[in-house]
Design a protein around this motif. Sequence first.
Motif, PDB file in Angstrom:
ATOM      1  N   HIS A   1       0.815  -1.202   0.000  1.00 25.03           N
ATOM      2  CA  HIS A   1       0.000   0.000   0.000  1.00 25.03           C
ATOM      3  C   HIS A   1       0.858   1.266   0.000  1.00 25.03           C
ATOM      4  CE1 HIS A   1      -3.733  -2.198   1.833  1.00 25.03           C
ATOM      5  NE2 HIS A   1      -3.536  -2.477   0.563  1.00 25.03           N
ATOM      6  N   ASN A   2       0.221   2.371  -0.432  1.00 22.46           N
ATOM      7  CA  ASN A   2       0.932   3.636  -0.511  1.00 22.46           C
ATOM      8  C   ASN A   2       0.561   4.624   0.584  1.00 22.46           C
ATOM      9  OD1 ASN A   2       2.353   2.985  -2.933  1.00 22.46           O
ATOM     10  ND2 ASN A   2       0.462   3.347  -4.082  1.00 22.46           N
ATOM     11  N   ALA A   3      -0.518   4.359   1.310  1.00 23.13           N
ATOM     12  CA  ALA A   3      -0.968   5.286   2.344  1.00 23.13           C
ATOM     13  C   ALA A   3      -0.991   4.581   3.690  1.00 23.13           C
ATOM     14  CB  ALA A   3      -2.355   5.828   2.012  1.00 23.13           C
ATOM     15  N   MET A   4      -0.595   5.318   4.722  1.00 30.15           N
ATOM     16  CA  MET A   4      -0.593   4.755   6.076  1.00 30.15           C
ATOM     17  C   MET A   4      -1.139   5.790   7.053  1.00 30.15           C
ATOM     18  SD  MET A   4       2.932   2.505   6.195  1.00 30.15           S
ATOM     19  CE  MET A   4       2.390   1.480   7.577  1.00 30.15           C
ATOM     20  N   TYR A   5      -1.737   5.289   8.125  1.00 35.87           N
ATOM     21  CA  TYR A   5      -2.478   6.155   9.050  1.00 35.87           C
ATOM     22  C   TYR A   5      -2.162   5.768  10.504  1.00 35.87           C
ATOM     23  CZ  TYR A   5      -5.463   6.131   4.836  1.00 35.87           C
ATOM     24  OH  TYR A   5      -5.945   6.200   3.542  1.00 35.87           O
ATOM     25  N   TRP A   6      -2.202   6.747  11.392  1.00 33.72           N
ATOM     26  CA  TRP A   6      -2.217   6.503  12.835  1.00 33.72           C
ATOM     27  C   TRP A   6      -3.553   6.982  13.386  1.00 33.72           C
ATOM     28  CZ3 TRP A   6       0.610   3.245  15.256  1.00 33.72           C
ATOM     29  CH2 TRP A   6       1.970   3.072  14.987  1.00 33.72           C
ATOM     30  N   TYR A   7      -4.187   6.111  14.182  1.00 31.44           N
ATOM     31  CA  TYR A   7      -5.423   6.458  14.868  1.00 31.44           C
ATOM     32  C   TYR A   7      -5.228   6.245  16.360  1.00 31.44           C
ATOM     33  CZ  TYR A   7      -8.316   6.195  10.580  1.00 31.44           C
ATOM     34  OH  TYR A   7      -8.895   6.409   9.355  1.00 31.44           O
ATOM     35  N   LYS A   8      -5.994   7.002  17.154  1.00 29.92           N
ATOM     36  CA  LYS A   8      -6.065   6.785  18.594  1.00 29.92           C
ATOM     37  C   LYS A   8      -7.475   6.301  18.921  1.00 29.92           C
ATOM     38  CE  LYS A   8      -5.901   9.237  23.035  1.00 29.92           C
ATOM     39  NZ  LYS A   8      -5.751  10.563  23.695  1.00 29.92           N
TER      40      LYS A   8
ATOM     41  N   ALA B   1      -4.273   4.787  25.676  1.00 28.58           N
ATOM     42  CA  ALA B   1      -5.286   4.413  24.676  1.00 28.58           C
ATOM     43  C   ALA B   1      -4.739   3.267  23.839  1.00 28.58           C
ATOM     44  CB  ALA B   1      -5.641   5.598  23.781  1.00 28.58           C
ATOM     45  N   LEU B   2      -5.545   2.834  22.903  1.00 31.34           N
ATOM     46  CA  LEU B   2      -5.096   1.875  21.879  1.00 31.34           C
ATOM     47  C   LEU B   2      -4.697   2.684  20.646  1.00 31.34           C
ATOM     48  CD1 LEU B   2      -4.881  -1.171  21.059  1.00 31.34           C
ATOM     49  CD2 LEU B   2      -7.181  -0.911  20.086  1.00 31.34           C
ATOM     50  N   TYR B   3      -3.481   2.500  20.191  1.00 27.15           N
ATOM     51  CA  TYR B   3      -3.006   3.222  19.007  1.00 27.15           C
ATOM     52  C   TYR B   3      -2.992   2.250  17.837  1.00 27.15           C
ATOM     53  CZ  TYR B   3      -2.131   7.171  21.947  1.00 27.15           C
ATOM     54  OH  TYR B   3      -2.322   8.228  22.798  1.00 27.15           O
ATOM     55  N   LEU B   4      -3.793   2.604  16.846  1.00 26.97           N
ATOM     56  CA  LEU B   4      -3.986   1.738  15.688  1.00 26.97           C
ATOM     57  C   LEU B   4      -3.294   2.316  14.467  1.00 26.97           C
ATOM     58  CD1 LEU B   4      -7.765   1.073  16.255  1.00 26.97           C
ATOM     59  CD2 LEU B   4      -6.045  -0.720  16.174  1.00 26.97           C
ATOM     60  N   CYS B   5      -2.648   1.442  13.750  1.00 32.72           N
ATOM     61  CA  CYS B   5      -2.062   1.791  12.459  1.00 32.72           C
ATOM     62  C   CYS B   5      -2.946   1.180  11.373  1.00 32.72           C
ATOM     63  CB  CYS B   5      -0.644   1.235  12.380  1.00 32.72           C
ATOM     64  SG  CYS B   5       0.146   1.430  10.783  1.00 32.72           S
ATOM     65  N   ALA B   6      -3.076   1.862  10.267  1.00 35.22           N
ATOM     66  CA  ALA B   6      -3.843   1.329   9.145  1.00 35.22           C
ATOM     67  C   ALA B   6      -3.128   1.672   7.848  1.00 35.22           C
ATOM     68  CB  ALA B   6      -5.262   1.889   9.135  1.00 35.22           C
ATOM     69  N   SER B   7      -3.449   0.938   6.798  1.00 41.61           N
ATOM     70  CA  SER B   7      -2.910   1.271   5.480  1.00 41.61           C
ATOM     71  C   SER B   7      -4.014   1.098   4.452  1.00 41.61           C
ATOM     72  CB  SER B   7      -1.710   0.385   5.137  1.00 41.61           C
ATOM     73  OG  SER B   7      -2.110  -0.938   4.867  1.00 41.61           O
ATOM     74  N   SER B   8      -3.839   1.778   3.317  1.00 42.55           N
ATOM     75  CA  SER B   8      -4.747   1.610   2.189  1.00 42.55           C
ATOM     76  C   SER B   8      -3.952   1.723   0.908  1.00 42.55           C
ATOM     77  CB  SER B   8      -5.887   2.641   2.217  1.00 42.55           C
ATOM     78  OG  SER B   8      -5.388   3.961   2.102  1.00 42.55           O
TER      79      SER B   8
END
Lengths: 112, 115
Positions: free
Chosen positions: B29-36, B87-94
């Motif tokens: 994937h080319n995009a990555m994200y951090w969420y809380k 918190a829970l820190y989540l990484c995601a990609s698309s």
Amino acid sequence: QKEVEQDPGPLSVPEGAIVSLNCTYSNSAFQYFMWYRQYSRKGPELLMYTYSSGNKEDGRFTAQVDKSSKYISLFIRDSQPSDSATYLCAMKGKTSYDKVIFGPGTSLSVIP
Amino acid sequence: ETGVTQTPRHLVMGMTNKKSLKCEQHLGHNAMYWYKQSAKKPLELMFVYSLEERVENNSVPSRFSPECPNSSHLFLHLHTLQPEDSALYLCASSQDLQGWTETQYFGPGTRLLVL
């Protein structure tokens, strides 16, 4: 008013029951609607994805969007213990600059 | 290994510590994200990277510092955190950022506790 509201539960149902999970929203610009399922100690996974109003069915799951009421639902038929999880609704507008907005999630337990 | 992985899975740190969270995606994937993700609250988008370039910084305090050295790796550097950062820190990609409609694939998260 929060952008996306969802009853946090917990919701507890017997195995085999029909489950209805719901979200309401305030932004009429939302066009894409999603449901994610999150098991304990896991990240969310996309369950279903719909555009604009109407219904979409996938196996035991049906997603319903009523834009006039700003209300979306996820129905689970013949619920199984393996469906026990937190269900997150999410939505966004149709432009490329719109962000995905998540609801806080509803915790579901299906009791055998 | 497939999908999106995150390490560590659990982290306890004091307010004066410095630590880093790591995310790796094996999906091309080319995009990555951090969420809380905090209890009873919606997922909060923190940072977005597309092709290693930061495209979104959602008013996140400077004690959180992201780094994306390549399209497969994403880090979140933590320093002088507060207890409310637990918190829970989540990484995601698309695949891409394209209209933000690209399906996002999430990692299992890092459960962070700040004492």
